[in-house]
Design a protein around this motif. Structure first.
Motif, PDB file in Angstrom:
ATOM      1  N   THR A   1       8.474  21.508  53.878  1.00  0.00           N
ATOM      2  CA  THR A   1       8.490  21.988  52.494  1.00  0.00           C
ATOM      3  C   THR A   1       7.207  21.703  51.726  1.00  0.00           C
ATOM      4  O   THR A   1       6.980  22.292  50.670  1.00  0.00           O
TER       5      THR A   1
ATOM      6  N   ALA B   1      19.286  12.364  56.380  1.00  0.00           N
ATOM      7  CA  ALA B   1      18.039  13.060  56.088  1.00  0.00           C
ATOM      8  C   ALA B   1      17.969  14.369  56.870  1.00  0.00           C
ATOM      9  O   ALA B   1      18.704  14.588  57.827  1.00  0.00           O
TER      10      ALA B   1
ATOM     11  N   ASP C   1       6.740  15.867  53.753  1.00  0.00           N
ATOM     12  CA  ASP C   1       7.636  16.745  54.497  1.00  0.00           C
ATOM     13  C   ASP C   1       6.855  17.976  54.942  1.00  0.00           C
ATOM     14  O   ASP C   1       6.518  18.827  54.113  1.00  0.00           O
TER      15      ASP C   1
ATOM     16  N   ARG D   1       5.624   9.667  51.837  1.00  0.00           N
ATOM     17  CA  ARG D   1       6.208  10.487  52.889  1.00  0.00           C
ATOM     18  C   ARG D   1       5.885  11.947  52.579  1.00  0.00           C
ATOM     19  O   ARG D   1       6.040  12.406  51.450  1.00  0.00           O
TER      20      ARG D   1
ATOM     21  N   ARG E   1      14.056  17.415  60.304  1.00  0.00           N
ATOM     22  CA  ARG E   1      12.611  17.300  60.486  1.00  0.00           C
ATOM     23  C   ARG E   1      12.121  16.034  59.802  1.00  0.00           C
ATOM     24  O   ARG E   1      12.225  15.878  58.584  1.00  0.00           O
ATOM     25  N   LYS E   2      11.612  15.103  60.588  1.00  0.00           N
ATOM     26  CA  LYS E   2      11.206  13.808  60.050  1.00  0.00           C
ATOM     27  C   LYS E   2       9.924  13.923  59.228  1.00  0.00           C
ATOM     28  O   LYS E   2       8.927  14.483  59.689  1.00  0.00           O
ATOM     29  N   PRO E   3       9.910  13.391  58.005  1.00  0.00           N
ATOM     30  CA  PRO E   3       8.672  13.392  57.214  1.00  0.00           C
ATOM     31  C   PRO E   3       7.603  12.529  57.872  1.00  0.00           C
ATOM     32  O   PRO E   3       7.892  11.611  58.638  1.00  0.00           O
TER      33      PRO E   3
END
Length: 365
Positions: free
Chosen positions: A52, A25, A49, A47, A28-30
């Motif tokens: 984005t 992945a 993000d 989830r 940057r962790k969702p």
């Protein structure tokens, strides 16, 4: 509570949503997002993000009616208020495998219908606005975030001229900046009640009276100023707050409708930006989001933007903790729509990102 086979399969299908992020992945962790659904025993997960603005569904994560949800400020615990029984509040532990119910408590008394319209967590207490039962309760929290039995229950009094205002209906409860008062915006009574608060509610409440038929719905503090959003008249009251006496005094009334609007008025949600420079309101009558700039010294409001909500009936919305995104629960159109938020100007931009969710009524990061 036993899950039906259909719901158990739905919850199991959602487990990967809440599991570990794969090694492939993006760095940057969702963020996890929980979405309530009006009149359905389903809490959805997703989830988000924050890099984005992408929102990805994970399906049903809990078999529970969810009319409001809030997370514990320090622990991985989610509190969900529902219309089950007499107005039940449940706690869920958030972990790598999903949500696990850890406790539940009824707030409305035996045999009383209840709908939880709002929950607020203050230190080691959950404050509960039970709309249908006409009461507000305080529920103590254990060290692990589990719910105890209510320590106080107060019942508002009053009514209004609208058929939906036959009796008191607390719609929102919040603790003032001093931590010594709990204020209740009561839709049915056309009042804001101020109760003394020390973990429990007490006293003969001071009340701010709105014009008959206003339907108070949301109350937000900004220092010594409070903003009150009325549902039925779709207007904003700017109020001066006296923390010594618990009194609210009217300073100004602002409409959230456009001057030419002739339909049924209905305002729903109100949130202050993380830096307190902008105030956001949803107008269900016009399916719009309205943005106000907050004056730095007077806390007065100036409208700076009015933008379509991306769907139909913006029941609620939440601002991402990073302050760069706003997600709207458009109930009738069955979508959660993502807006980019410019922290400098406060302005919103529709991204076109939307997630289909049946009758969404609330969003919790």
């Amino acid at each position: 509570m036993n899950l039906s086979r259909r719901r158990l399969l739905g919850a199991a299908a959602a487990v990967p949503l809440l599991g570990a992020i794969p090694a492939t992945a993006a760095p940057r962790k969702p963020d996890l997002v929980y979405i309530g659904t009006w009149g359905r025993e389903e809490l959805y997960g997703a989830r988000f993000d924050p890099g984005t603005g992408a929102l990805t569904s994970g399906g049903v994560v809990a078999d529970v009616s969810s009319s409001w949800a809030v997370r514990h400020p320090a622990l991985p615990v989610l509190y969900v208020g529902s219309g089950e029984g007499a107005g039940v509040v449940s706690s869920y532990r958030i972990d790598r495998t999903g949500l696990t119910r850890t406790s539940e408590v009824s707030t409305g008394g035996s045999g009383t219908a209840g709908v939880i319209s709002h929950l607020a967590v203050h230190q080691n207490t959950v404050l509960v606005a039970n709309f249908a039962a006409g009461l507000v309760a305080t529920v103590p929290l254990g060290r692990d975030g589990t719910l105890g039995s209510p320590t106080s229950v107060v019942r508002d009094t009053g009514s209004g001229p609208n058929p939906r205002q036959a009796g008191p209906h607390p719609h929102h409860v919040t603790v003032d900046p001093s931590g010594r008062w709990a204020l209740v915006a009561d839709f049915g009574a056309d009042r804001v009640f101020s109760y003394r608060f020390d973990g429990t509610l007490s006293g003969s409440p001071e009340a701010y009276a709105t014009p008959p038929g206003s339907g108070p719905r949301r109350l937000v503090f900004h220092g010594r100023t409070a903003y009150l959003l009325n549902e039925l008249t779709a207007d904003l009251h700017i109020l001066a707050w006296n923390a010594r006496s618990g009194e609210l005094t009217l300073r100004e009334i602002l409409p959230t409708d456009t001057p030419t609007f002739t339909g049924t008025k209905s305002a729903a949600e109100m949130v202050l930006s993380p830096d307190a420079r902008f105030l956001y309101v949803s107008n269900r009558g016009e399916n719009a989001l309205v943005v106000y700039a907050v004056h730095p010294s007077t806390a007065g409001l100036t409208e700076i933007q009015r933008i379509p909500c991306g769907g139909v009936v913006p029941w609620s919305f939440s601002i991402h903790p990073g302050g760069r995104w706003l997600l709207v629960a458009n109930q009738t159109s069955g979508t959660v729509d993502v807006f980019a938020l410019d922290p400098r100007s406060g302005l919103l931009t529709a991204t076109g990102n939307a997630l289909a969710v049946p009758v969404p009524d609330g969003i919790t990061f």
